[in-house]
Design a protein around this motif. Structure first.
Motif, mmCIF file in Angstrom:
data_model
loop_
_atom_site.group_PDB
_atom_site.id
_atom_site.type_symbol
_atom_site.label_atom_id
_atom_site.label_comp_id
_atom_site.label_asym_id
_atom_site.label_seq_id
_atom_site.Cartn_x
_atom_site.Cartn_y
_atom_site.Cartn_z
ATOM 1 N N GLN A 39 -39.538 -85.602 18.697
ATOM 2 C CA GLN A 39 -38.612 -84.488 18.588
ATOM 3 C C GLN A 39 -38.926 -83.704 17.323
ATOM 4 O OE1 GLN A 39 -34.711 -86.137 18.354
ATOM 5 N NE2 GLN A 39 -35.170 -87.350 16.556
ATOM 6 N N ASP A 40 -38.398 -82.493 17.222
ATOM 7 C CA ASP A 40 -38.676 -81.658 16.058
ATOM 8 C C ASP A 40 -38.209 -82.344 14.778
ATOM 9 O OD1 ASP A 40 -39.742 -79.683 17.643
ATOM 10 O OD2 ASP A 40 -37.842 -78.603 17.839
ATOM 11 N N GLU A 41 -39.122 -82.493 13.835
ATOM 12 C CA GLU A 41 -38.865 -83.079 12.525
ATOM 13 C C GLU A 41 -37.942 -84.296 12.579
ATOM 14 O OE1 GLU A 41 -38.156 -80.410 9.271
ATOM 15 O OE2 GLU A 41 -38.879 -78.724 10.468
ATOM 16 N N PRO A 42 -38.418 -85.378 13.171
ATOM 17 C CA PRO A 42 -37.566 -86.568 13.262
ATOM 18 C C PRO A 42 -37.276 -87.166 11.891
ATOM 19 C CG PRO A 42 -39.810 -87.076 13.959
ATOM 20 C CD PRO A 42 -39.750 -85.587 13.718
ATOM 21 N N GLU A 43 -36.049 -87.599 11.685
ATOM 22 C CA GLU A 43 -35.610 -88.159 10.403
ATOM 23 C C GLU A 43 -36.412 -89.396 10.010
ATOM 24 O OE1 GLU A 43 -33.391 -88.360 6.898
ATOM 25 O OE2 GLU A 43 -33.495 -86.726 8.355
ATOM 26 N N TRP A 47 -39.586 -91.412 6.263
ATOM 27 C CA TRP A 47 -39.688 -92.713 5.601
ATOM 28 C C TRP A 47 -40.904 -93.499 6.051
ATOM 29 C CZ3 TRP A 47 -36.751 -92.866 1.578
ATOM 30 C CH2 TRP A 47 -35.643 -92.018 1.549
ATOM 31 N N ASP A 48 -41.406 -93.221 7.215
ATOM 32 C CA ASP A 48 -42.528 -93.970 7.774
ATOM 33 C C ASP A 48 -43.824 -93.184 7.582
ATOM 34 O OD1 ASP A 48 -43.833 -96.061 9.167
ATOM 35 O OD2 ASP A 48 -43.785 -94.874 11.000
ATOM 36 N N ALA A 49 -44.454 -93.393 6.452
ATOM 37 C CA ALA A 49 -45.733 -92.750 6.123
ATOM 38 C C ALA A 49 -45.734 -91.245 6.404
ATOM 39 C CB ALA A 49 -46.871 -93.437 6.881
ATOM 40 N N PRO A 50 -44.817 -90.494 5.772
ATOM 41 C CA PRO A 50 -44.759 -89.048 6.039
ATOM 42 C C PRO A 50 -45.956 -88.285 5.511
ATOM 43 C CG PRO A 50 -43.339 -89.602 4.210
ATOM 44 C CD PRO A 50 -43.850 -90.909 4.773
ATOM 45 N N GLY A 109 -45.541 -103.792 11.732
ATOM 46 C CA GLY A 109 -44.793 -102.593 11.404
ATOM 47 C C GLY A 109 -43.558 -102.505 12.266
ATOM 48 N N ILE A 110 -42.648 -101.649 11.844
ATOM 49 C CA ILE A 110 -41.410 -101.430 12.591
ATOM 50 C C ILE A 110 -41.004 -99.986 12.411
ATOM 51 C CG2 ILE A 110 -40.031 -102.227 10.626
ATOM 52 C CD1 ILE A 110 -37.989 -103.299 12.707
ATOM 53 N N GLY A 111 -40.471 -99.403 13.468
ATOM 54 C CA GLY A 111 -39.906 -98.064 13.409
ATOM 55 C C GLY A 111 -38.564 -98.076 14.102
ATOM 56 N N ILE A 112 -37.499 -97.804 13.350
ATOM 57 C CA ILE A 112 -36.177 -97.619 13.950
ATOM 58 C C ILE A 112 -35.997 -96.104 14.025
ATOM 59 C CG2 ILE A 112 -33.691 -98.027 13.771
ATOM 60 C CD1 ILE A 112 -35.125 -100.655 14.028
#
Length: 195
Positions: A39-43, A47-50, A109-112
């Motif tokens: 999605q556009d610019e996900p929050e 935090w995850d390697a921006p 790794g983990i992505g919430i």
């Protein structure tokens, strides 16, 4: 136009924790995952390697990418990416990749992706379940996790799971004009408290 459907996984994984389930990604999950990730610019991406741009995908290219990832797995090798689900809702994914397979060293790794599930212990439970599973089914010597110094939540999760700070590479990540450190954490098989 009829949409092509893939048989996704060679093997099916379903790991149940107290509040989370880790399970194999199915074809029907792809639209929801794609929306959460792209999605556009996900929050979550802040935090995850921006400092690495998110590789753009259409829904169809993302489906093909997921299918190809699963097909690359060797026979008997566990799926390298599972969905994190809470009460039937997809909230993120857990992953692993081989840092050095001959040494039996992989990184997790983990992505919430859904921020409503941040700071509630879901990530800690999911990552604990994931690491435990990987130690039980693979002859691993160690499991590592790499993050960056701005992601203090990720470092706290790793510490809760018994991971130790093993390396800090100073000023390696430039983000929004500021330097951050790369953080390497890990745990050895003999240190893991098997649940």
């Amino acid at each position: 136009m009829r949409q092509r459907r893939f048989k996704m996984a060679k093997t099916v994984t379903n790991l149940k924790g107290v509040r989370v389930v880790l399970r194999t990604i199915e074809d029907d999950d792809i639209p929801a995952l794609w929306k959460m990730i792209y999605q556009d610019e996900p929050e979550w991406k802040k935090w995850d390697a921006p400092y690495y741009p998110l590789e753009p995908h259409t829904l169809d290219s993302y489906r093909s990418h997921e299918y190809a990832r699963q097909q690359r797995l060797s026979f008997g090798e566990p799926d390298s990416r599972l969905i994190i689900e809470v009460d039937g809702l997809i909230i993120g994914t857990v992953t692993y990749y081989w840092e050095h397979k001959p040494s039996l060293w992989l990184e997790v790794g983990i992505g919430i992706y859904d921020s409503d599930y941040w700071n509630g212990g879901y990530g800690t439970e999911a990552l604990s379940l994931w690491i435990d599973h990987l130690f039980q089914i693979l002859p691993l010597a160690r499991v590592g996790l790499t993050t960056w110094s701005r992601n203090e939540r990720m470092m706290r999760v790793a510490e809760k799971l018994g991971m130790k700070m093993e390396g800090r590479l100073r000023k390696t990540r430039l983000y929004e004009g500021e330097y951050y450190d790369s953080i390497r954490m890990g745990i050895l098989r003999e240190e893991w408290n098997f649940g």
